[in-house]
Design an enzyme around this catalytic site. Structure first.
Site, mmCIF file in Angstrom:
data_model
loop_
_atom_site.group_PDB
_atom_site.id
_atom_site.type_symbol
_atom_site.label_atom_id
_atom_site.label_comp_id
_atom_site.label_asym_id
_atom_site.label_seq_id
_atom_site.Cartn_x
_atom_site.Cartn_y
_atom_site.Cartn_z
ATOM 1 N N ASP A 341 -4.027 45.846 7.948
ATOM 2 C CA ASP A 341 -3.169 45.310 6.893
ATOM 3 C C ASP A 341 -3.034 43.799 7.040
ATOM 4 O O ASP A 341 -2.236 43.341 7.859
ATOM 5 C CB ASP A 341 -1.799 45.996 6.988
ATOM 6 C CG ASP A 341 -0.870 45.621 5.857
ATOM 7 O OD1 ASP A 341 -1.288 44.877 4.948
ATOM 8 O OD2 ASP A 341 0.301 46.061 5.884
ATOM 9 N N GLU A 378 2.219 38.746 0.028
ATOM 10 C CA GLU A 378 2.454 40.112 -0.424
ATOM 11 C C GLU A 378 3.532 40.760 0.425
ATOM 12 O O GLU A 378 4.377 41.507 -0.061
ATOM 13 C CB GLU A 378 1.146 40.929 -0.323
ATOM 14 C CG GLU A 378 1.240 42.339 -0.905
ATOM 15 C CD GLU A 378 1.608 43.420 0.106
ATOM 16 O OE1 GLU A 378 1.724 44.580 -0.305
ATOM 17 O OE2 GLU A 378 1.814 43.121 1.293
HETATM 18 ZN ZN LIG Z 1 -0.615 45.089 3.100
#
Ligand SMILES: [Zn+2]
Ligand SMILES: *[C@@H]1O[C@H](CO)[C@@H](O)[C@H](O)[C@H]1NC(C)=O
Ligand SMILES: *[C@@H]1O[C@H](CO)[C@@H](O)[C@H](O)[C@H]1NC(C)=O
Ligand SMILES: *[C@@H]1O[C@H](CO)[C@@H](O)[C@H](O)[C@H]1NC(C)=O
Ligand SMILES: *[C@@H]1O[C@H](CO)[C@@H](O)[C@H](O)[C@H]1NC(C)=O
Ligand SMILES: *[C@@H]1O[C@H](CO)[C@@H](O)[C@H](O)[C@H]1NC(C)=O
Ligand SMILES: *[C@@H]1O[C@H](CO)[C@@H](O)[C@H](O)[C@H]1NC(C)=O
Ligand SMILES: *[C@@H]1O[C@H](CO)[C@@H](O)[C@H](O)[C@H]1NC(C)=O
Ligand SMILES: *[C@@H]1O[C@H](CO)[C@@H](O)[C@H](O)[C@H]1NC(C)=O
Ligand SMILES: *[C@@H]1O[C@H](CO)[C@@H](O)[C@H](O)[C@H]1NC(C)=O
Ligand SMILES: *[C@@H]1O[C@H](CO)[C@@H](O)[C@H](O)[C@H]1NC(C)=O
Ligand SMILES: *[C@@H]1O[C@H](CO)[C@@H](O)[C@H](O)[C@H]1NC(C)=O
Length: 677
Positions: A341, A378
């Protein structure tokens, strides 16, 4: 049936979350679903160029070199005091591991919550389970005093910011959120599995960082709700979107003594009777803890600043400039590493660009414009993508055909796709063209593995960058691959989401990265080069009927009488229009009427704008899609027909529900009329 669907949907939609999926079948018997299909799959010349461009070695290098830095918290601390005045002071740090280089970097990022509140709190504390509203309601029913106390909450279930919001709404003054190995199924040290770095179980010191924004109210810069954030933009009060009490994340090993101090006080965890209440930390009863006399002191000091973020956007003009397909992935990470991620997605996006570069060399040009986006910020709340959509909404509303998202491309071997219903057909059929590596099996396609594992395309909730697009009525898809209960534990938002973990446990050889990258690439290729836009409006019909059944059962479970006849009628009108649309498009193709194909393509592009309601859903203007939205008290997991459903289940307001039957039915009729025109 519906519960299963919703649970699957919830898993499918947690792009930046990827909590472990327990719904899967033993993998020993995976068979090719289409026994008479050729293997490897048949590809045309362009598809072949794109697929051959994928290289597992360069994917692994891109992953490694993507290191992103974020702003730091200034300081934080936590102290437990027992009634006999002895104390315990957690380090709030993850262990440095000799085997894993990035865990020892001098610039490694401390554990903290993004958008968390600066403040100190000192009080008795109570255990609040996963911190959903129903958990707090249960505590109140058990007579536990909440006002003025600190909440000790478990990760899992709702988005972490909502745990803090719910604690705050009950007059609590701080929140500590811990990770629990109970969410790791049988992959735990207690069940004999060795922990990372020597094995696939969770390292006990792992801490989940993450944002505590109230995501289901508003994503994006909380000081510019609804408009783009520029240096001179007016700044709004953010107190309804970010917490007003401090919060800290903590590992299970350091939460253990804090939980143990509550053992035997209040109601024993096994008697609380709430979903996900009891975890698996050894020696812990998960008691509510009322009257333990133990206290916590917590301090959280953040540097609140206005900083610049960068969305990197690349455009390849198509021959039809009024048809645009956007592909995006975020680039920021909570830690120095971030191999899953977001770097697994970023690596894939770069390989995708290389593949289209290779195809361009053959003279190929897209019919539709490609917009490639590398989003920033994000993790703080979908900030880069939300601000970008808010700035370019007039263009996007006219031209966007679809938005394709990849966030965590790989954290395990199981493919996981969620999409708006008009993308179900293309996203399912292209899986059959992807050679998919799966444990020790050979000669499988992505479709075989997906059909074996779930065979469901999830409903989009929130938790990644598709959110702003979906809520402006743009067809969207989110994809990736995650782990099941037999797979290595993914250390989400932890220092151990590292290149070393990925190369050793997550995806040795980067073969799953390659497959997900090829899938996204083929999807983009068909979206931008098929003469007929591969969106299927008619596929909304069966989904709408499924949502309707779920709504009917929610209504029967309440004491309300809600008249759904207009909704049923609207779905039926939509079905008729969608069928007419399909018939006309088929005719346009068979007579090679290119002008009519263009008209039909534009209808396919536009009709889903109709599903939005300008003023947004109750209490949250940003969320405009009347068919699906993140639940107000879940943040990640979707609710279908959210305006109606939450008026019943959440606001318990029959009049509001009836008003939303009208708004939702009207929206469906607008979509139907766009298809018909
Ligand atoms: Zn992410
Ligand atoms: C097998 O091939 C036949 C004839 O081409 C086709 O109709 C059928 O759908 C195929 N079956 C599967 C499972 O793909
Ligand atoms: C104080 O209480 C804690 C928790 O019960 C216990 O672990 C600790 O040994 C006690 N310390 C002293 C000095 O009695
Ligand atoms: C909050 O706690 C920290 C750490 O103990 C301390 O340095 C600071 O002075 C406290 N702030 C306030 C306003 O009490
Ligand atoms: C854990 O193992 C037990 C015993 O083999 C099994 O029954 C159970 O389903 C497993 N749990 C998960 C989540 O896989
Ligand atoms: C709490 O319940 C568990 C499971 O029933 C039991 O093992 C434990 O002894 C109980 N704890 C106390 C303090 O009663
Ligand atoms: C637990 O709660 C459910 C509903 O939330 C209820 O049906 C059930 O009876 C409860 N069980 C106990 C042991 O209280
Ligand atoms: C807070 O951030 C600003 C802007 O980045 C920086 O100039 C300042 O030094 C920081 N303050 C602290 C105490 O870290
Ligand atoms: C792409 O289209 C835009 C808008 O029409 C135009 O400004 C730009 O120059 C074009 N880019 C290229 C490389 O042709
Ligand atoms: C594949 O792996 C599973 C699980 O480890 C094992 O039971 C099975 O025997 C393996 N199959 C082959 C063909 O090696
Ligand atoms: C259904 O729609 C009709 C026509 O718009 C409207 O007159 C009627 O009041 C609606 N019924 C309900 C229950 O909302
Ligand atoms: C369809 O029409 C277009 C333009 O009118 C032409 O270029 C193309 O060759 C035609 N295709 C077929 C299959 O007739």
């Amino acid at each position: 049936m519906r519960a299963t669907l919703l649970l699957l949907a919830a898993i499918g939609s947690e792009a930046c979350q990827r909590e472990r999926a327990f719904l899967h079948h033993p993998y020993r018997h995976v068979k090719r679903q289409s026994s008479n299909a050729t293997f490897p799959p048949v590809l045309d010349a362009n598809e072949q160029v794109l697929m051959n461009s994928f290289d597992t070695v360069s994917i692994s290098e891109w992953s490694y070199y993507y290191n992103v830095f974020l702003n730091y918290p200034i300081s934080n601390s936590l102290v437990l005091s027992h009634p006999n005045s002895s104390t315990f002071t957690p380090t709030l740090m993850e262990d440095v591991l000799e085997e894993d280089e990035t865990t020892s970097y001098a610039n490694r990022i401390p554990t903290f919550h993004g958008y968390s509140f600066t403040g100190n709190a000192s009080a008795e504390y109570v255990y609040v389970g996963r911190g959903q509203q129903v958990d707090f309601e249960r505590l109140i029913a058990l007579g536990v005093e909440l006002e003025g106390k600190i909440a000790l909450a478990k990760y899992g279930g709702p988005f972490r910011g909502l745990k803090v919001k719910n604690a705050q709404d009950h007059g609590m003054i701080g929140t500590v959120i811990f990770t629990d190995p109970g969410d790791d199924g049988n992959m735990t040290e207690a069940k004999g599995v060795t922990a990372y770095p020597h094995g696939p179980a969770r390292n006990p010191s792992t801490v989940q960082r993450g944002s505590v924004q109230f995501l289901s109210t508003y994503p994006g810069d909380p000081t510019t709700p609804g408009y783009a954030s520029k240096p001179d933009s007016p700044r709004a009060d953010r107190s309804n979107i970010t917490p007003n009490i401090p919060s800290l994340p903590i590992s299970w090993i350091e939460a253990q003594p804090i939980l143990q101090a509550l053992n035997g006080f209040g109601t024993n965890g096994s008697a609380v009777n709430r979903t996900g209440w009891v975890g698996a930390i050894p020696g812990v009863d998960y008691s509510t803890g009322a009257g333990s006399g133990a206290t916590l002191f917590m301090s959280n000091v953040m540097n609140d600043t206005y900083g610049t973020i960068w969305d990197a956007v690349g455009i390849v003009n198509g021959t039809n400039p009024d048809e645009v397909v956007i592909v995006g992935n975020h680039r920021d990470a909570w830690i120095v590493g971030g191999a899953a991620d977001p770097n697994s997605g970023s690596a894939v996006l770069i390989e995708l660009s290389k593949a289209f570069g290779a195809l361009s060399k053959t003279g190929w040009k897209p019919l539709r414009t490609i917009v490639l986006c590398s989003w920033d910020a994000e993790e703080y709340g979908l900030v880069g993508s939300t601000e970008w959509v808010e700035e370019y909404i007039p263009w996007l509303k006219n031209a966007a055909v679809s938005y394709l998202n990849v966030d965590v491309a790989v954290s395990g071997p199981i493919p996981d796709v969620s999409a708006s219903p008009d993308l179900h057909a293309i996203s399912t059929s292209l899986m059959k063209k992807i050679v998919y590596p799966y444990r020790n099996a050979t000669e499988l396609t992505m479709y075989d593995v997906w059909a074996h594992e779930s065979g469901e395309i999830g409903v989009l909730g929130s938790g990644s960058d598709y959110t702003a697009f979906l809520h402006r009525g743009i067809a969207s898809i989110d994809m990736g691959a995650g782990g099941g209960p037999d797979d290595p534990v993914y250390h989400y938002h932890s220092n151990y989401d590292s290149y070393h973990w990925m190369a050793t446990f997550g995806d040795p050889g980067f073969h799953t990265h390659k497959a997900i990258g090829q899938y996204l690439t083929l999807l983009l290729y068909h979206m931008v080069s098929d003469a007929v836009v591969p969106l299927e409006p008619a596929d909304y019909v069966s989904e709408l009927n499924t949502y309707l059944e779920a709504l009917q059962s929610d209504i029967s479970a309440s004491n309300f009488a809600i008249d759904l006849s207009n909704l049923t009628a609207a779905i039926s009108t939509f079905e008729t229009s969608a069928q007419e649309f399909v018939d006309l498009r088929t005719e346009a193709v068979s007579t090679n009427d290119t002008a009519l194909i263009t008209v039909q393509n534009h209808k396919a592009r536009d009709f889903s704008r109709g599903f939005t309601s300008q003023g947004g859903l109750p209490t949250r203007e940003f969320y405009q899609n009347t068919l699906f939205a993140p639940g107000r008290d879940t943040g990640y997991a979707p609710v279908t027909f959210p305006g109606i459903t939450e008026s019943v289940t959440f606001d318990k307001d029959a009049e509001l529900a009836q008003e939303w039957v009208k708004k939702t039915s009207d929206a469906i009729l607008v979509a139907a009329s766009i298809l018909k025109n």
